[in-house]
Design a protein around this motif. Sequence first.
Motif, PDB file in Angstrom:
ATOM      1  N   LYS A 179      -1.387  25.827 -48.608  1.00 43.37           N
ATOM      2  CA  LYS A 179      -2.113  25.881 -49.970  1.00 43.37           C
ATOM      3  C   LYS A 179      -2.228  27.353 -50.402  1.00 43.37           C
ATOM      4  O   LYS A 179      -2.491  28.268 -49.401  1.00 43.37           O
ATOM      5  CB  LYS A 179      -3.671  25.373 -49.409  1.00 43.37           C
ATOM      6  N   SER A 253      -7.669  24.836 -42.416  1.00 45.65           N
ATOM      7  CA  SER A 253      -7.957  23.553 -43.380  1.00 45.65           C
ATOM      8  C   SER A 253      -8.025  23.992 -44.951  1.00 45.65           C
ATOM      9  O   SER A 253      -7.456  23.103 -45.522  1.00 45.65           O
ATOM     10  CB  SER A 253      -8.993  22.753 -42.856  1.00 45.65           C
ATOM     11  N   ASP A 254      -8.925  24.930 -45.074  1.00 43.62           N
ATOM     12  CA  ASP A 254      -9.110  25.398 -46.600  1.00 43.62           C
ATOM     13  C   ASP A 254      -9.508  26.697 -46.901  1.00 43.62           C
ATOM     14  O   ASP A 254      -9.648  27.418 -45.762  1.00 43.62           O
ATOM     15  CB  ASP A 254     -10.114  24.302 -47.056  1.00 43.62           C
ATOM     16  N   THR A 256     -11.174  29.345 -49.927  1.00 42.69           N
ATOM     17  CA  THR A 256     -11.909  29.467 -51.421  1.00 42.69           C
ATOM     18  C   THR A 256     -12.133  30.783 -51.651  1.00 42.69           C
ATOM     19  O   THR A 256     -12.260  31.666 -50.497  1.00 42.69           O
ATOM     20  CB  THR A 256     -13.132  28.445 -51.275  1.00 42.69           C
ATOM     21  N   SER A 298     -10.735  15.581 -43.845  1.00 43.42           N
ATOM     22  CA  SER A 298     -10.621  16.689 -44.370  1.00 43.42           C
ATOM     23  C   SER A 298     -11.686  17.380 -44.305  1.00 43.42           C
ATOM     24  O   SER A 298     -12.715  17.087 -43.953  1.00 43.42           O
ATOM     25  CB  SER A 298     -10.192  16.632 -45.934  1.00 43.42           C
ATOM     26  N   ARG A 299     -11.522  18.885 -44.486  1.00 41.19           N
ATOM     27  CA  ARG A 299     -12.456  19.912 -44.621  1.00 41.19           C
ATOM     28  C   ARG A 299     -12.289  20.732 -45.662  1.00 41.19           C
ATOM     29  O   ARG A 299     -11.256  21.518 -45.588  1.00 41.19           O
ATOM     30  CB  ARG A 299     -12.624  20.430 -43.200  1.00 41.19           C
ATOM     31  N   HIS A 300     -13.478  21.028 -46.542  1.00 37.20           N
ATOM     32  CA  HIS A 300     -13.279  22.008 -47.647  1.00 37.20           C
ATOM     33  C   HIS A 300     -14.328  22.880 -47.573  1.00 37.20           C
ATOM     34  O   HIS A 300     -15.467  22.703 -47.305  1.00 37.20           O
ATOM     35  CB  HIS A 300     -13.100  21.029 -48.988  1.00 37.20           C
ATOM     36  N   GLN A 311     -19.740  23.669 -47.365  1.00 36.02           N
ATOM     37  CA  GLN A 311     -18.588  22.917 -46.608  1.00 36.02           C
ATOM     38  C   GLN A 311     -18.725  21.530 -46.683  1.00 36.02           C
ATOM     39  O   GLN A 311     -19.987  20.536 -46.430  1.00 36.02           O
ATOM     40  CB  GLN A 311     -18.573  23.279 -44.933  1.00 36.02           C
ATOM     41  N   LEU A 357     -11.705  18.132 -55.203  1.00 35.38           N
ATOM     42  CA  LEU A 357     -11.394  18.487 -54.006  1.00 35.38           C
ATOM     43  C   LEU A 357      -9.781  18.115 -53.836  1.00 35.38           C
ATOM     44  O   LEU A 357      -9.418  17.106 -54.182  1.00 35.38           O
ATOM     45  CB  LEU A 357     -12.121  18.084 -52.526  1.00 35.38           C
ATOM     46  N   HIS A 361      -7.627  24.663 -55.755  1.00 36.95           N
ATOM     47  CA  HIS A 361      -9.031  25.528 -55.495  1.00 36.95           C
ATOM     48  C   HIS A 361     -10.221  24.655 -55.629  1.00 36.95           C
ATOM     49  O   HIS A 361     -10.472  24.226 -56.861  1.00 36.95           O
ATOM     50  CB  HIS A 361      -9.073  26.834 -56.427  1.00 36.95           C
ATOM     51  N   SER A 362     -11.060  24.291 -54.770  1.00 31.85           N
ATOM     52  CA  SER A 362     -12.233  23.569 -54.854  1.00 31.85           C
ATOM     53  C   SER A 362     -13.048  23.993 -56.107  1.00 31.85           C
ATOM     54  O   SER A 362     -13.299  25.195 -56.281  1.00 31.85           O
ATOM     55  CB  SER A 362     -13.015  23.473 -53.870  1.00 31.85           C
ATOM     56  N   PHE A 385      -4.959  16.768 -44.851  1.00 31.17           N
ATOM     57  CA  PHE A 385      -5.371  18.188 -44.569  1.00 31.17           C
ATOM     58  C   PHE A 385      -5.782  18.620 -43.278  1.00 31.17           C
ATOM     59  O   PHE A 385      -5.775  19.792 -43.002  1.00 31.17           O
ATOM     60  CB  PHE A 385      -6.686  18.579 -45.555  1.00 31.17           C
TER      61      PHE A 385
END
Length: 453
Positions: A179, A253-254, A256, A298-300, A311, A357, A361-362, A385
Motif C-alpha cells: 500500500k 496493516s495500514d 496514514t 482488517s485494521r485501518h 483506528q 477504507l 488513503h483512508s 489486509f
Amino acid sequence: MADASGIPDWSSLPRDLLIAVLGWLDAPSALAYAGVCAAWRAAVAAGAGVPLARTPWLFTWEPDDGTVSGGPTGATLRCVLGPRSASFPTAPFPLGRSLRCCGASHGWILASDEQSNLVLYNPFAGPSAANFIPLPPVTDFKCVRSCYSSDDEGRIEAYVHEEYCGWDAESFGSDFYHKAVLSCAPSSTGTGGAGFTAAMIHCLRRSLSFAKAGDSEWRQACTMGRTGYKVLRHITEDGQQFTLNTDLDDKYSDITHHDGRFYTVTVHGVVESWDLSGSSVEVIGTLGYVADDVLLLSRHLVSTPWGDLLQVRATMARNLDKYSQRVMVQIGKIIPHRRRMVKLRPAKALRGHAVFLGLNHSSCVHPDEFPGLRRNCIYFTTPPFADCDHPWNLGWNGMKIYDMKNNTAEDVFESSTDIYAMYPRPPAVWVIPNRNQADKACCSSLMNLSLGD
C-alpha cells in the motif's frame, strides 16, 4: 438549430443524441461534457447519471482475461453517488503504458508500471507529463536485483528478491508493494509535483519506506524481522492467572498521514508515529490486540476533519443475532501524546461522517459535502489486509457499506460481491479528488473536449 448570427445552438440538441454522445467519452471528457450548459447537464442526468468531479469514485482496471501479455492499460471510474451509478473509462494511460494499482491518495492513483516502478497518475485528466509523475525506481532497494535480457537491448526482464525469488519485471510490483499513500496532493507549481511525501508498505508488509517529491531514491525506514513485537498475554489456568511476554510475528496493516506525521498500524495493533525530519520513530504501543481465537479481517487508521486519529478494526463476529453479516467493526480514538487508545461508541464514533477504507488513503468526509452519502457508515473495499487470506469464503467481499448504528453490511453496487470472487485481490480503490484538483481537471477537459463536426 442556429441563432440570428448563424452560430449553432448546441444547447438545443436532442436529448437522446446528447446521451448517446456521452457513452463514447472517457471520464475527463464526461466531466467536462456535463458542465457545458444546463441543457446538457439535465440531459446527462436523465440518461446516465451526472458525472461529478466532486464525488467519491471507485477506480477499477479494465477486465483482464489473462490471455493478453502485460498488465491493463486502461481503467474505469464508477460514481458512488448519483442516479444509476455512472461509469466511465479513464483517459488512456500515457504511451499505452501498463499500470497496476498500489493505492490512491488525494485524488491520485499510485501504481506500479511495466517495470514495477511506482508512478503517480491523475485519472481525472488527460495523459500528460504533469499528470504522470515517476517515483524512485524499485531497483533502488538493496534487497532487489535486476535480471537483464540476453539480447543487445539489455532490458530488465525480471527481479530477484529474497522473499520472492524471481518474478517477471511487470508482475513483481503487484506483490512487492502492499500500500502507498501521499502526505498531500502533488503541487501544480514546479516540476515533479513538488511538495508531497510518498510512503509505502512493501515486501510482504514487513518494510516501510518514504520518498519526498524529487527524490531519486527511497528512504527505507523499517524492516521487521520474523519476530515482531512482545505482547503481554494474561492467561488463567486452574484458577490462577499468569502473564506471559510473548513474541508475535507481526506485519504492517495500514498507513496514514495525520497532523504532519505518518502513522502506521500493524496486524497486532501496534501504532507507530514517524518523524521524517530526523530518524526518530515513536512506538505508541499495542492498541487493540486481537486474541488468537478472533479472526481479524482488517485494521485501518483514519485521520478525521475534527483532528482525531481513529483506528477501525473489522473482525468476524460470533453473535449472529446482533451481527447478521458476521462482521463486527470497532472504532477507537488514538491519543498519541498519551500513548493510548480509547474505545468509542459505534453509533457516535464517526460524528455523522462517512469513511472510505481499503487500498486507498483512508478518507473521512461529511455528507453535506457529498450529498447522498450515508451518515455514520463505512464504505469498504474488502481485499485481505490482515490475517484472513480468503474473506470471501466468509461472506466479507466486494464493496460494502457498513452501518455503525445497526451493525449491518450491504453491497455498494448491485452485484458488487462477485468482483472479489478470486484471489489475488483485484486493485479496486476509492478515489476522492480534492476540490481544486477536480475543478482544474474539469477546466482542462473542457479545453480539450472535441465534439467533431
